[in-house]
Write a protein that holds these residues in place. Structure first.
Motif, mmCIF file in Angstrom:
data_model
loop_
_atom_site.group_PDB
_atom_site.id
_atom_site.type_symbol
_atom_site.label_atom_id
_atom_site.label_comp_id
_atom_site.label_asym_id
_atom_site.label_seq_id
_atom_site.Cartn_x
_atom_site.Cartn_y
_atom_site.Cartn_z
ATOM 1 N N ASP A 35 0.855 -1.182 0.000
ATOM 2 C CA ASP A 35 0.000 0.000 0.000
ATOM 3 C C ASP A 35 0.899 1.244 0.000
ATOM 4 N N PRO A 36 0.596 2.266 -0.810
ATOM 5 C CA PRO A 36 1.464 3.455 -0.891
ATOM 6 C C PRO A 36 1.734 4.095 0.479
ATOM 7 N N ASP A 37 0.739 4.143 1.342
ATOM 8 C CA ASP A 37 0.954 4.734 2.673
ATOM 9 C C ASP A 37 1.964 3.922 3.475
ATOM 10 N N ASP A 38 1.855 2.579 3.349
ATOM 11 C CA ASP A 38 2.796 1.714 4.051
ATOM 12 C C ASP A 38 4.221 1.938 3.528
ATOM 13 N N MET A 39 4.338 2.161 2.229
ATOM 14 C CA MET A 39 5.668 2.404 1.656
ATOM 15 C C MET A 39 6.266 3.686 2.232
ATOM 16 N N LYS A 40 5.412 4.688 2.335
ATOM 17 C CA LYS A 40 5.876 5.958 2.911
ATOM 18 C C LYS A 40 6.383 5.726 4.329
ATOM 19 N N LYS A 41 5.563 4.989 5.071
ATOM 20 C CA LYS A 41 5.895 4.698 6.460
ATOM 21 C C LYS A 41 7.242 3.978 6.566
ATOM 22 N N LEU A 42 7.491 3.063 5.620
ATOM 23 C CA LEU A 42 8.734 2.299 5.646
ATOM 24 C C LEU A 42 9.898 3.078 5.012
ATOM 25 N N GLY A 43 9.580 4.192 4.391
ATOM 26 C CA GLY A 43 10.624 4.985 3.753
ATOM 27 C C GLY A 43 11.208 4.300 2.530
ATOM 28 N N ILE A 44 10.387 3.606 1.779
ATOM 29 C CA ILE A 44 10.908 2.946 0.584
ATOM 30 C C ILE A 44 10.145 3.424 -0.640
ATOM 31 N N SER A 45 10.778 3.262 -1.766
ATOM 32 C CA SER A 45 10.084 3.604 -2.995
ATOM 33 C C SER A 45 10.125 2.415 -3.944
ATOM 34 N N GLU A 46 9.359 2.547 -4.991
ATOM 35 C CA GLU A 46 9.193 1.485 -5.988
ATOM 36 C C GLU A 46 10.567 0.962 -6.433
ATOM 37 N N GLY A 47 10.738 -0.330 -6.382
ATOM 38 C CA GLY A 47 11.986 -0.920 -6.870
ATOM 39 C C GLY A 47 12.993 -1.226 -5.778
ATOM 40 N N ASP A 48 12.804 -0.632 -4.615
ATOM 41 C CA ASP A 48 13.721 -0.932 -3.513
ATOM 42 C C ASP A 48 13.553 -2.381 -3.072
ATOM 43 N N THR A 49 14.637 -2.928 -2.562
ATOM 44 C CA THR A 49 14.525 -4.280 -2.027
ATOM 45 C C THR A 49 13.918 -4.223 -0.619
ATOM 46 N N VAL A 50 13.014 -5.174 -0.373
ATOM 47 C CA VAL A 50 12.494 -5.315 0.990
ATOM 48 C C VAL A 50 12.715 -6.751 1.445
ATOM 49 N N ARG A 51 12.797 -6.901 2.760
ATOM 50 C CA ARG A 51 12.878 -8.233 3.324
ATOM 51 C C ARG A 51 11.486 -8.582 3.868
#
Lengths: 127, 434, 570
Positions: A35-51
């Motif tokens: 969810d875009p809000d969750d991405m903001k919260k995590l400080g990540i943007s499209e294409g970043d690696t997440v665990r």
């Protein structure tokens, strides 16, 4: 961030079923829709690696902004070897593992590389 | 250039049978009428790197071998195993299923299909409470209400809505879309939800509660203000839409089978539909995924009496989901060899199950390279049903069709059914020799 | 391959042989006058009964709903399982045995042909796939026409030529043998959750009535000159008081001309259609009325549809009836409406001998068999698995042959309602072995129009023979009914096309049988005109393309096409 993991079919994943040996397979499957809000919260943007991790294990995949939002707290991964590092084998005695609604954790891992499936399988199963 | 009409698409359970394929010099030039998924499957025939030779795992990775040698290795693997698992079957034709079931009987193994990890819980629910259903043409001709619950056909069955539910004109629905209402229930606002007339967003794991709330309200019970994240007002409104429809259909997907509650979610949805028949005509249908996953349960059921997860280790068919199903057998380490036909458990099973798969002797019949072939000890490339092999496939509503052959398989590449027959003959030879 | 069956006591009603001691000689799968050389095998049938192979005229053992019934009742599968044996496949199922097992079980009872009687045309391919997995037996399937949109359209348009042509087209497309109707009109109305509760109730959206459908199809059937008559499951199955609907329905074809002198109406599972009373409380048998009608006419043949008081799985193409039953029992319910064609349904049913209605149903099946005088008019069937599994035939035979056996049931086993609400206790008729041979094989062959090669032991007939270990000169079936039941349960020998397939009750060979289907050839012009309508409807209303609809001949491993010249149909 704690999240509920859903895995399933996407049209992109479905289009590469006959071409799992191609780069497209990794591109279509080794992802996590957030969810875009969750991405903001995590400080990540499209294409970043997440665990993504769960009681079953962990895996590194590419973050993708969900087009089916809002669904805060829900993350989605296409079915495939990456998602199955973290799905649950619990069948509740009916044969069906828990592919959806798995308690999971997602966090930024920008320095990590997303593995191809041969790399992932080799690392996980040693074969 | 040859044009082949009325081709049946061997991809998903929608089993569209109006595809046109143009072929020239062994290459597919164009595909008409198919969706992206189907087109991708047909066009994949043009791929340069298609494995054609059987291969076996040696000291330094895979080595190519002959069909005879590969068949013999598979036969020995099955004969030597105490409890082999024969898994897959949903992307091959029923004629192959038939040989596979005989093979499972012969080697005293367990035979199981994708159902186990897609709509197995639906089958269990059907066994609990029944299944008021119809064929898809009934939906096209009569339905004025289509509900998709935990199902995203825009991604998984892209032509489902245009062929059968939302868009087509039918005998009693001459205006097509204008005569129909679409309701979507899902945890996310999926691409299908975006084009629905009404969307209910349910909390993950809340499907059982929501289905129960519908039933409760239908039977006159007062609801709380919100159930599973859905406001009471929306539930009651949707229920009215259901009751007032002349012909309603509830299509449900793996969103219900794979979520907490599993078969109980389906139980409740089926009971809701059965209850609605007191008010109007209402039916339910599982959105089966692979194009012939239904076919396998049909064949296995008429031959053994049971639809998936059948254990022949005692010479008689024994069916007990949770005991005789692939994930359980693998995670508990109960099987000691595995033959995969047209499936990718290496990619699509949870890690713990694949760990055991990677430890035991395994063989795979599969045209393409997949995580499963990567992990297997023997791989035999086979011809592709619906393109290079004709045979029977059953649509999600169990309508049987004969998928067509319009290209020749490459030299030395055989249909699954022929390889299986060779394995069966070899198994008998080994057993008789011993 | 030559075979002789020596000195048996032969019952061969079609050749008027009633318990004579004679030899049956077989060469290359046929009954012959003389052998060429020495027989490869001689079967000593002295002191044994020899009959033609049994013929099952109505049993739901293969097809879409049959498999759906197995699928949704794993408890039925788990109740009885069959081990894999040398040359025999494993299987399961008490009320609905799996496919291979069906072939073995019938053959063990001396049956060599079985027909599955309600095949939705759209599911014909499934039926034929499954029939290939039913070993030993010759087979045939009856496509359903009760809710066929083309039939209703041509009836409304008053076009008997096209009606006959489309009737022929569906037989050819489905590789079916017989025109079957199930709750005519009612199955189409079930598309809207409604039913047809009288023969004059209009079909929603089509403006025809059940009576018109029955009569129209009977006429089409006879114009085409099909081997069998229409095979009918009338409206109102299983409803108290339905015998009146049944009688009205039977009357519909009284004056339909029939070329070959057989019946113009085959009423199936008559037991379910001979109910009196107006509620379950006042429920009673009206087998007397139905029997009286059939005794008094010569255009009707029926089968009994016996209830055997077992736990079973009901499955019919009568969707509204199955829903009605589900609402009575609250057991699980399966529905399978088929576009433009019919509406099958399935629900389990537990017949109890303590239940007054079930007990009277048991009595009705037997009453019909005993009250209808000519056994050629009342054949034995349980509508497997609806009245009970076909494996109960030996017991029904024993009931029919023994008044004391029936009395034992009436007095000690079933509900006392049988004594008040049926006439069974007053009937002392007992079947002879000749009668048994009629109601289990000869009558079926004649009613089906297959008596040239089937159902008898005359020269030229298929060498399908059942030999039962029972000596008619020593046994009194009335007293030794248990011995009768046992002997008919497992043959000493079953011979199929001249090959011994069962020996001492054990299956020893599993050859593939024939699949019979009818192909009436109608006037070419007429057919082309009718096909234009079919093409148009397919494009618009079916969910499959016309090109993918007809069952390819390759689905019949051993197809036997009955070509019929019907070019005079215009």
């Amino acid at each position: 961030m704690k999240a509920t993991l859903i895995t399933g079919r996407t049209i992109k994943q479905g289009m590469v079923i006959e071409s799992k040996d191609s780069a497209m397979y990794t591109e279509a499957n080794a992802i996590c829709e957030l969810d875009p809000d969750d991405m903001k919260k995590l400080g990540i943007s499209e294409g970043d690696t997440v665990r993504v991790s769960s009681a079953s294990g962990e895996v590194h995949v590419r973050a993708v902004k969900s087009l089916q939002a809002p669904h805060r707290g829900i993350i989605f991964m296409p079915m495939g070897p990456w998602a199955n590092m973290v799905t649950s084998p619990e069948t509740d005695s009916v044969g069906m593992p828990s592919f959806k609604g798995v308690p999971a954790e997602v966090e930024p891992a920008k320095d990590k590389r997303v593995l191809t499936y041969p790399e992932l399988l080799k690392e996980t199963y040693g074969k | 250039m040859e044009t082949h009409t009325d081709v049946i698409c061997p991809f998903c359970g929608t089993l569209c049978d109006d595809i046109e394929v143009q072929v020239e010099g062994g290459r597919i030039m164009d595909v008409l009428n198919a969706c992206k998924l189907g087109t991708a499957k047909f066009m994949s025939m043009n791929k340069k790197h298609r494995p054609l030779k059987p291969r076996v795992r040696g000291e330094n990775g895979f080595e190519e071998t002959t069909v005879e040698d590969a068949v013999e290795r598979v036969a020995r693997m099955l004969v030597e195993a105490k409890k082999p698992l024969l898994y897959g079957w949903s992307t091959t034709e029923c004629e192959a299923h038939s040989v596979g079931i005989e093979l499972a009987e012969e080697v005293g193994g367990v035979i199981d299909s994708h159902s186990s990890v897609c709509h197995g819980p639906s089958v269990i629910a059907i066994q609990d409470v029944g299944y008021p259903s119809v064929t898809l043409g009934e939906v096209k001709n009569r339905a004025d209400l289509d509900i998709y619950w935990g199902s995203n056909p825009m991604h998984a069955h892209p032509r489902h809505m245009s062929r059968y539910s939302r868009y087509p004109r039918g005998y009693f629905r001459e205006r097509g879309q204008a005569d129909r209402t679409v309701v979507v229930i899902d945890v996310r606002k999926t691409d299908t939800a975006s084009i629905a007339d009404k969307f209910l967003q349910v909390e993950p794991g809340g499907d059982y509660e929501l289905a129960n709330a519908f039933r409760a309200a239908l039977n006159g019970v007062e609801l709380p203000d919100e159930v599973a994240g859905v406001p009471k007002k929306d539930i009651l409104q949707t229920l009215d839409i259901m009751k007032e429809a002349q012909f309603g259909i509830l299509f449900f997907g793996v969103g219900l089978t794979m979520s907490p509650g599993k078969h109980r979610n389906i139980d409740c949805a089926i009971k809701l539909v059965a209850d609605l028949n007191r008010y109007t005509k209402f039916s339910i249908m599982a959105m089966r995924g692979h194009y012939n996953v239904t076919g396998f349960s049909e064949v296995l059921t008429w031959q053994s009496g049971f639809p998936f997860g059948v254990d022949y280790t005692r010479g008689r068919p024994w069916y007990n989901p949770g005991e005789t199903t692939s994930i359980d057998l693998l995670t508990r380490g109960e099987v000691d060899a595995c033959l995969v036909i047209g499936a990718d458990p290496g990619g699509n099973f949870p890690r713990r199950a694949v760990e055991h798969f990677a430890r035991i002797p395994t063989a795979t019949l599969e045209p393409h390279e997949t995580p499963t072939t990567y992990l297997s000890d023997v791989v035999i490339p086979t011809a592709i049903a619906g393109i290079e092999v004709e045979g029977t496939a059953y649509r999600m509503d169990a309508v049987p069709l004969q998928v067509r052959r319009f290209m020749d398989p490459p030299e030395g590449v055989y249909p699954d059914r022929e390889i299986l027959k060779m394995i069966l003959d070899k198994v008998r030879e080994i057993k008789n020799g011993a | 391959m030559e075979l002789e069956i020596k000195n048996g006591t032969v019952y061969d009603p079609l050749n008027k042989v009633d318990g004579e001691r004679m030899d049956i000689l077989i060469r290359d799968g046929r009954i012959v006058e003389k052998l060429k050389g020495k027989a490869d095998e001689t079967i000593d049938a002295r002191g044994r009964i020899v009959m033609p192979g049994g013929i099952e005229i109505h049993s739901h053992f293969a097809g879409g709903k049959e498999t759906a019934g197995r699928l949704f009742r794993p408890e039925d599968g788990a109740r009885t399982t069959y081990r894999r044996l040398d040359g025999m496949r494993a299987g399961s199922g008490y009320s609905m045995p799996s496919s291979f097992t069906v072939g073995y079980l019938y053959a063990q009872m001396g049956y060599t042909m079985a027909n599955t009687p309600a095949m939705p045309p759209l599911f014909a391919r499934h039926t034929h796939e499954e029939l290939c997995d039913v070993p030993i037996l010759d087979k045939a399937a009856y496509p359903t026409y009760d809710g066929n949109w083309f039939v209703m359209r041509y009836l409304k348009e008053g076009d008997p030529g096209k009606l006959a042509a489309c009737t022929a087209w569906f037989l050819k497309a489905t590789k079916g043998l017989v025109v079957k109707l199930v709750n005519p009109g009612g199955t189409e109305n079930w598309g809207w959750g409604r039913n047809a509760v009288s023969i004059d109730e209009p079909v929603i959206g089509f403006d025809v009535t059940p009576a018109e459908i029955v009569k129209g199809l009977a006429e089409a059937n006879e114009r085409l000159g099909l081997p069998h008559s229409i095979h009918l499951h009338p409206n109102n199955l299983g409803k108290p008081g339905n015998f009146e609907t049944t009688l009205q329905t039977l009357e519909l074809t009284r004056n339909v001309p029939v070329k070959n002198g057989r019946q113009s109406m085959y009423l199936t599972h008559a037991q379910f259609h001979s109910f009196g009373g107006d509620s379950w409380k006042s429920f009673e048998s009206r087998a007397d009325e139905v029997a009286k009608y059939i005794n008094g006419c010569d255009h009707v043949v029926c089968d009994t549809g016996n209830v055997t008081l077992d736990e079973t799985t009901t499955m019919t193409s009568d969707g509204p009836m199955e829903y009605f039953l589900h609402n009575l029992t609250h057991l699980k319910w399966m529905n399978k409406d088929v576009e433009l064609e019919t509406a099958p349904g399935i629900t389990p049913f537990i017949y109890s001998r303590k239940n007054p209605v079930h007990s009277v149903q048991w009595a009705i099946g037997l009453e019909l068999a005993l009250l209808i005088e000519d056994p050629f008019k009342v054949l034995l069937a349980t509508d497997h698995p609806n009245g009970g599994p076909f494996t109960r035939y030996p017991r029904i035979i024993a009931w029919l042959m023994s008044e004391p056996y029936r009395r034992y049931y009436i007095e000690e086993r079933v509900h006392e309602a049988v004594q008040k609400q049926s006439s069974l206790a007053t009937l002392d008729r007992e079947y002879t072995f000749h009668d048994v041979a009629v109601v289990t094989r000869a009558g079926q062959a004649r009613a089906l129009g297959l008596s040239e090669h089937k159902g008898h032991l005359g020269v030229g007939a298929h060498a399908d023979v059942a030999i039962y270990d029972l000596n008619p000169s020593e046994i009194d079936p009335s007293r030794d009914y248990k011995a009768v039941e046992k002997a008919f349960s497992a043959t000493a020998y079953t011979v199929k096309d001249g090959e011994v397939v069962v020996r001492d009750g054990k299956v020893v060979a599993s050859p593939q049988g024939r699949t019979y289907w009818a192909n009436p050839i109608v006037d070419h012009e007429l057919e082309r005109e009718m096909e234009k309508d079919i093409e148009q409807y397919f494009k618009k209303y079916y969910s499959v393309n016309l090109a993918n609809y007809p069952v390819q001949k390759s689905y019949l491993e051993r197809g036997r096409e009955l070509k019929i010249d019907a070019r005079d149909v215009k």
